[in-house]
Motif scaffolding. Structure first.
Motif, PDB file in Angstrom:
ATOM      1  N   SER A  62      80.212  -3.242  57.170  1.00  0.00           N
ATOM      2  CA  SER A  62      81.503  -3.068  57.841  1.00  0.00           C
ATOM      3  C   SER A  62      82.186  -4.413  58.033  1.00  0.00           C
TER       4      SER A  62
ATOM      5  N   SER B  35      84.118  -3.149  62.905  1.00  0.00           N
ATOM      6  CA  SER B  35      83.078  -2.156  63.202  1.00  0.00           C
ATOM      7  C   SER B  35      83.644  -0.757  63.434  1.00  0.00           C
ATOM      8  N   GLY B 103      75.381  -1.806  69.362  1.00  0.00           N
ATOM      9  CA  GLY B 103      74.175  -2.620  69.242  1.00  0.00           C
ATOM     10  C   GLY B 103      74.550  -4.085  69.157  1.00  0.00           C
ATOM     11  N   PRO B 104      73.557  -4.985  69.250  1.00  0.00           N
ATOM     12  CA  PRO B 104      73.849  -6.418  69.290  1.00  0.00           C
ATOM     13  C   PRO B 104      74.593  -6.940  68.055  1.00  0.00           C
ATOM     14  N   THR B 105      74.303  -6.386  66.899  1.00  0.00           N
ATOM     15  CA  THR B 105      74.985  -6.876  65.696  1.00  0.00           C
ATOM     16  C   THR B 105      76.440  -6.415  65.662  1.00  0.00           C
ATOM     17  N   HIS B 106      76.701  -5.225  66.171  1.00  0.00           N
ATOM     18  CA  HIS B 106      78.100  -4.806  66.318  1.00  0.00           C
ATOM     19  C   HIS B 106      78.823  -5.771  67.259  1.00  0.00           C
ATOM     20  N   ALA B 108      78.334  -8.806  67.895  1.00  0.00           N
ATOM     21  CA  ALA B 108      78.584 -10.140  67.337  1.00  0.00           C
ATOM     22  C   ALA B 108      79.895 -10.163  66.554  1.00  0.00           C
ATOM     23  N   ARG B 225      74.465   7.828  78.324  1.00  0.00           N
ATOM     24  CA  ARG B 225      74.219   7.946  76.883  1.00  0.00           C
ATOM     25  C   ARG B 225      72.781   8.379  76.670  1.00  0.00           C
ATOM     26  N   VAL B 226      72.482   8.811  75.452  1.00  0.00           N
ATOM     27  CA  VAL B 226      71.130   9.293  75.175  1.00  0.00           C
ATOM     28  C   VAL B 226      70.204   8.120  74.886  1.00  0.00           C
ATOM     29  N   ARG B 227      70.631   7.220  73.999  1.00  0.00           N
ATOM     30  CA  ARG B 227      69.809   6.060  73.661  1.00  0.00           C
ATOM     31  C   ARG B 227      70.393   4.834  74.356  1.00  0.00           C
ATOM     32  N   GLU B 228      69.542   3.935  74.759  1.00  0.00           N
ATOM     33  CA  GLU B 228      69.997   2.767  75.516  1.00  0.00           C
ATOM     34  C   GLU B 228      70.610   1.684  74.630  1.00  0.00           C
ATOM     35  N   SER B 229      70.762   1.962  73.357  1.00  0.00           N
ATOM     36  CA  SER B 229      71.469   1.045  72.467  1.00  0.00           C
ATOM     37  C   SER B 229      72.253   1.901  71.477  1.00  0.00           C
ATOM     38  N   VAL B 230      73.192   1.287  70.799  1.00  0.00           N
ATOM     39  CA  VAL B 230      73.971   1.896  69.717  1.00  0.00           C
ATOM     40  C   VAL B 230      74.952   2.978  70.168  1.00  0.00           C
ATOM     41  N   ASP B 231      74.555   3.870  71.049  1.00  0.00           N
ATOM     42  CA  ASP B 231      75.362   5.047  71.381  1.00  0.00           C
ATOM     43  C   ASP B 231      76.680   4.734  72.087  1.00  0.00           C
ATOM     44  N   PHE B 232      77.682   5.535  71.745  1.00  0.00           N
ATOM     45  CA  PHE B 232      78.941   5.534  72.500  1.00  0.00           C
ATOM     46  C   PHE B 232      78.691   6.191  73.862  1.00  0.00           C
ATOM     47  N   LEU B 234      78.771   8.893  76.577  1.00  0.00           N
ATOM     48  CA  LEU B 234      79.084  10.315  76.731  1.00  0.00           C
ATOM     49  C   LEU B 234      79.949  10.499  77.967  1.00  0.00           C
TER      50      LEU B 234
ATOM     51  N   GLU C 502      63.921   2.313  73.048  1.00  0.00           N
ATOM     52  CA  GLU C 502      63.254   3.555  73.483  1.00  0.00           C
ATOM     53  C   GLU C 502      61.765   3.556  73.166  1.00  0.00           C
ATOM     54  N   PRO C 563      68.780  14.501  77.406  1.00  0.00           N
ATOM     55  CA  PRO C 563      69.268  14.513  78.791  1.00  0.00           C
ATOM     56  C   PRO C 563      69.989  15.797  79.185  1.00  0.00           C
TER      57      PRO C 563
END
Lengths: 164, 323, 578
Positions: A62, B35, B103-106, B108, B225-232, B234, C502, C563
């Protein structure tokens, strides 16, 4: 539309006439044959295409190739230069060599970016820094251990250089 | 695979040049970190003939104090927001919110301006060309019909930016560049509650910076969010509270991940009262009447509303305790 | 080019391969250089169930730069001899995403354009997306030879089940729904087919089954196997998706032969999701009889799978071997066929075990017994060893019932593979539940596995970790979602495989591994080729359910415990309290 891209890739300066809409991942893979940069998703989801741009991790899928104009790009192929594997690569080889390996280049480069910014990261920092790089095989234990081992050996190398 | 459409890339070096280009070109799109927009272009969600790359505008990535405000250039990366000393000292909630984005790479690559202006999202929209074609497209792009709200006359795609609600709670202003110079507006006025036309920026305008007034009190952001990284998110809630003794002297609350725009929540009924079960119910009612989560995400709207209510309460408990 | 003989991997190649992986030199299927190779693309059905009336490829063929177009007419041989699945759909399209035609063109844009010029006339048919409706009265048969849309049926009984239940002092039943999960291997599907001067084909394939690919391609193209060579030096994961030849390998070969040139067929992540061959949505109804001291008297399991339109050929036999020394057992399996992407061959043994394990935890709780002790009482020697090892490693005796508020400890057992060979495992899992967000977080997992024989202990540990890792994904967040057969989850944002954040600490105890040569390659058991993910997920899921019960006082019945699901359980609990 084509434009001229001047960029340093793995230490070598290059100039290439490339289409405006060329993605960095396609420039690296198809243009330069640097296929160590992997494509694992349809854009921005998995981290497998992580490369370094001026020491920062960057998703090549990207990013437009022309956006790295005048900058320094490092891929997995360039990490060790012409020499042996770096301590980080050796640590991944040791801890994760039997896994499928597809996320490995991106994972190593994300870890390399972390170690350049923070030579002694804690466990949670390592997990956070690599959390955008999805791995289907391993879970964190071996990956974190690999980064910790590499940080340790970098420290020793620095200490030895200091002693000289 | 997922090749980008053909476009001419413009790489202006100054803001003036960028504004000029934006005024000259018909339907231009802008890219900075890439991104959001490059991912969408790869899926055929737009086919701009011209793309303006803002990432070369060196004058837009400064963080500086101007009077009693902190100005943050629109090209500041989220990674820098998480690490910048001035931001961390004065607006820790902003640094913390930035650290929760993707996520961290996003982070950056992703920029403040890009994060604010990111496209709205929907399970019927963030799909491949093949997928959308087989679903008769949708009201947001190429289609006649909204698949989320049947017979609706507008798109209900959801805004999922993490930074907007924090900036809104902090009372920040957006500094917008255009041909005649700069204009200034509250961050909340950047947005419109319409999933297809969610930004109020005119075609010849570029978001240049954010100006933050001094924070008198305490602010925080919480993200579901569901995951503690990457996710937008909710759902996401930001609050800025000024506590005087045992009463709420001032309070600003904003939400994201629920509607087609990040929204301010009317909390006027809480002012002058202590934070307790009674005011918690008032806040809950205010949130409920403002948020209209719909089936735009895989996690259902019922869950997003429940999490919003619970997280808002937790957030207020926290800022009240430290306020 | 020599198209004779499969390349035989050298036993000492392991070190070279791991060095290649970390230096970027490892070439996966999409990485093999191929100057001048044509670009292949697949046209996929946009409706879930339809008769194909006609396919007009004339406009696509007339487009400049198009070298070949293939349809089902080019390949009358069913995929690997399966009864009804063809590499390219012939009479019917049975799921949204099934390959209907394919093109090879000089570049991606041309291939894409050619795909859009193909006209397919469909006659829509009623479509079914769950087992009940598919098997309902009067339902249209998805396959002519499968009336009632039953893809498979298996029944196995041993001992006197009725007498076992009659003797029981406590009998309980429970129904659990396990969501459909996707292998989601990180390397998207890709194949490069080179055409030799002798007309032979070389496939660089992302497959773990080169022999099967070779046989199926030969069969599909009516060629001699000696004319086909399959290379697969590096494979970016499989987890069931690559254990046999997939349709796209044959499609790529068909295109290359027709165009008489090399063809590279790369697929998107979305297409890779459509390839599926993971585990179908599965309902398990369990009935278990127990004495008050925890001895099992009888067990009955009814498993219903909402299979895809097709299933892998390498199907397991359906008799789920139990974990315990229990004679009176009955297992009935029903797999319906639905208008969804093809699922794997697994007959639900893992889900059956997970269902029984979940019910054991509930019944032990009801009887006031320690779930570990109940299992130890019924376990054969190897499993008992695992339980003892987990008990020691986790400090089970001291921790159980002592976890702080909002935390819980769960336990369950499973098999490494789904057959009755290949070892058993027991694991304990510590979890917290956030009452506000409904989020369950795994903090620590202890697992002891009896791997049963010659296997490099390090390789065994690595495979156990993979299995646990995939099990956690399935237990916590992964599931596929469709609306009217339209896949909603076809990307790695909506298909939520866990991130490193996780990933809990996992402590592994390997029992019974004898010396063996260091093993290489993907995370499968080198002796059987099976991965341990399915088997271990069978233990992770009920352990999580037990831990969530201790943490929040609810017994889950639907997986994954995302969740939203946990929130629903908490709300139901609170309604009862009021």
């Amino acid at each position: 539309m084509k434009s001229i891209l001047s960029v340093t890739v793995n230490g070598r300066r290059r100039e290439d006439a490339i289409p405006d809409n060329l993605l960095l991942i396609d420039y690296l893979r198809d243009g330069l044959g640097l296929t160590g940069t992997k494509q694992g998703c349809d854009g921005g989801e998995c981290g497998a295409c992580t490369v370094l741009v001026d020491d920062e991790p960057r998703l090549a899928c990207s990013t437009l190739a022309l956006q790295v104009q005048g900058r320094r790009v490092e891929t997995i192929e360039g990490l060790a230069g012409d020499g042996d594997l770096t301590p980080l690569q050796r640590a991944f080889q040791d801890k994760l060599g039997t896994e499928c390996g597809f996320c490995t280049p991106g994972m190593i480069l994300a870890a390399e970016a972390l170690l350049r910014r923070n030579p002694h990261p804690g466990r949670e920092e390592i997990k956070q820094a690599l959390s955008g790089n999805l791995c289907r095989c391993a879970g964190h234990a071996q990956i974190v251990a690999a980064v910790e081992t590499a940080a340790e050996s970098r420290k020793n190398e620095t200490a030895m250089e200091g002693a000289r | 695979m997922n090749a980008l459409p053909d476009f001419r890339l413009h790489r202006p070096a100054t803001l003036d040049e960028a504004v000029r280009l934006k005024a000259q070109i018909e339907h231009p799109a802008c890219v900075a970190g890439g991104s959001d927009i490059l991912v969408n272009l790869r899926r055929g969600l737009a086919k701009p003939g011209d793309l303006i790359d803002l990432s070369g505008l060196r004058d837009l990535d400064a963080i500086e104090r101007i009077g009693d405000e902190l100005w943050i250039g629109a090209l500041t990366t989220l990674a820098r927001l998480t690490r910048d000393g001035a931001v961390a000292a004065a607006y820790p909630a902003l640094a913390e919110a930035a650290a929760t984005v993707a996520g961290p790479t996003h982070r950056a690559a992703a920029t403040l301006g890009g994060n604010l202006c990111q496209d709205t999202r929907c399970v019927y929209y963030n799909q491949s060309e093949w997928w959308r074609d087989g679903n008769a497209y949708c009201l947001k792009h190429c289609g006649e019909k909204c698949h989320v709200v049947a017979k609706s006359d507008r798109c209900y795609a959801t805004y999922h930016g993490d930074l907007a609600p924090v900036l809104m709670a902090l009372g920040a202003s957006a500094i917008v560049a255009r041909a005649g110079g700069l204009r200034r507006l509250p961050v909340e006025n950047l947005f419109r509650e319409d999933g297809a036309h969610y930004l109020t920026l005119a075609p010849d305008e570029i978001l240049a910076a954010i100006a933050l007034p001094p924070l008198n009190g305490r602010a925080a952001y919480v993200k579901g969010r569901v995951r503690e990284s990457v996710d937008f998110p909710l759902t996401g809630i930001a609050a800025a509270l000024k506590r005087e003794g045992d009463v709420i002297a001032a309070l600003r609350v904003a939400i994201t991940g629920m509607n087609s725009a990040p929204l301010m929540v009317d909390v006027s009924k809480l002012i002058g009262k202590p934070w307790n079960d009674e005011t918690a119910t008032l806040l809950s009612n205010a949130l409920r009447s403002r948020a209209t989560a719909l089936a735009t995400t895989l996690a259902g709207p019922k869950y997003r509303r429940r999490a919003m209510q619970g997280l808002a309460r937790r957030l207020m408990d926290q800022v009240w305790a430290h306020g | 080019m020599n198209t004779q003989d499969m390349r035989i991997p050298r036993a000492d190649a392991s070190q070279d391969k791991s060095a290649a992986k970390v230096s970027g030199k490892a070439r996966y299927a999409a990485d093999i250089p191929a100057n001048g190779a044509l670009v292949g693309r697949i046209l996929r059905a946009k409706i879930p169930h339809a008769r194909i009336v006609s396919i007009d490829v004339s406009q696509a063929l007339a487009l400049e730069g198009v070298a070949a177009v293939c349809t089902g007419a080019d390949c009358p041989a069913p995929l690997g001899g399966a009864a009804t699945e063809f590499p390219l759909a012939r009479d019917k399209a049975r799921y949204r995403g099934e390959a209907v035609a394919a093109v090879a063109a000089r570049d991606e844009a041309t291939a894409e354009q050619a795909i859009r010029l193909i006209r397919v006339e469909y006659e829509k048919l009623p479509a079914y997306f769950d087992a009940k409706k598919a098997m309902g009265e009067g339902a249209e048969a998805i396959h002519a030879d499968k009336p009632g849309n039953i893809l498979r049926e298996a029944h196995a009984t041993s001992g006197d089940v009725e007498a076992g239940f009659a003797a029981a002092e406590l009998t309980r039943e429970k129904s659990i729904k396990f969501g459909e999960v996707n292998p989601a291997q990180l390397e998207p599907n890709a194949t490069l087919v080179e055409v030799g001067r002798d007309g032979g084909l070389i496939l660089h394939a992302a497959t773990q089954a080169p022999q099967d690919v070779r046989a199926c391609v030969a069969q599909g193209l009516g060629m001699d196997e000696a004319q086909i060579r399959v290379e697969n030096a590096y494979v970016g994961g499989g987890f069931g998706a690559r254990s046999e030849c997939a349709p796209f390998e044959i499609i790529a070969a068909l295109l290359a032969r027709k165009a008489k040139r090399s063809v590279r067929l790369k697929q998107t992540r979305e297409e890779t999701f459509l390839g599926h061959r993971g585990r179908p949505e599965t309902h398990v109804a369990v009935k278990l009889g127990m004495m008050k001291d925890g001895r099992f008297t009888a067990c009955q399991v009814q498993t219903t799978q909402t299979g895809g339109a097709y299933a892998s050929r390498s199907a397991a036999d359906g008799a789920a071997p139990g974990l315990y020394a229990l004679h009176a057992r009955q297992h009935d399996l029903l797999r319906a066929c639905a208008n969804l992407p093809p699922c794997g061959g697994a007959a639900g043994a893992a889900e059956s075990i997970a269902g029984v394990e979940a019910l054991i935890n509930e019944m032990a709780g009801e009887l006031g017994l320690d779930p570990l002790a109940v299992r130890a009482l019924n376990a054969p020697r190897e499993l008992a060893d695992c339980l003892e090892a987990v008990k020691q490693a986790s400090g089970w005796a001291e921790r159980r019932g002592q976890t702080p508020k909002g935390r819980g400890l769960g336990l369950a057992c499973g098999r490494l593979t789904e057959g009755d060979d290949g070892g058993v495992a027991a694991l304990a899992l510590e979890v917290s539940v956030d009452e506000v967000t409904g989020k369950a977080t795994a903090h620590k997992l202890w697992i002891a596995a009896h791997v049963g024989g010659a296997l490099d202990p390090r390789a065994a540990e690595s495979r156990i970790r993979t299995g646990v890792w995939m099990g956690l994904g399935r237990a916590l967040s992964e599931e596929t979602r469709y609306v009217d057969g339209k896949m909603l989850h076809g990307n790695l944002l909506d298909y939520r495989m866990p991130t490193l954040v996780e990933s809990p600490d996992v402590e592994v105890v390997v029992i019974g591994a004898a010396d063996a040569a260091p093993a290489d390659a993907s995370p499968v058991d080198p002796r059987t080729g099976a991965n341990w993910a399915a088997g271990l997920s069978a233990a992770v899921m009920p352990a999580l359910m037990g831990a969530v019960h201790e943490a929040a006082g609810v017994w889950p019945h639907t997986l994954p415990l995302s969740p939203d699901r946990v929130s629903d359980l908490l709300d139901a609990r609170d309604r009862v309290k009021k």
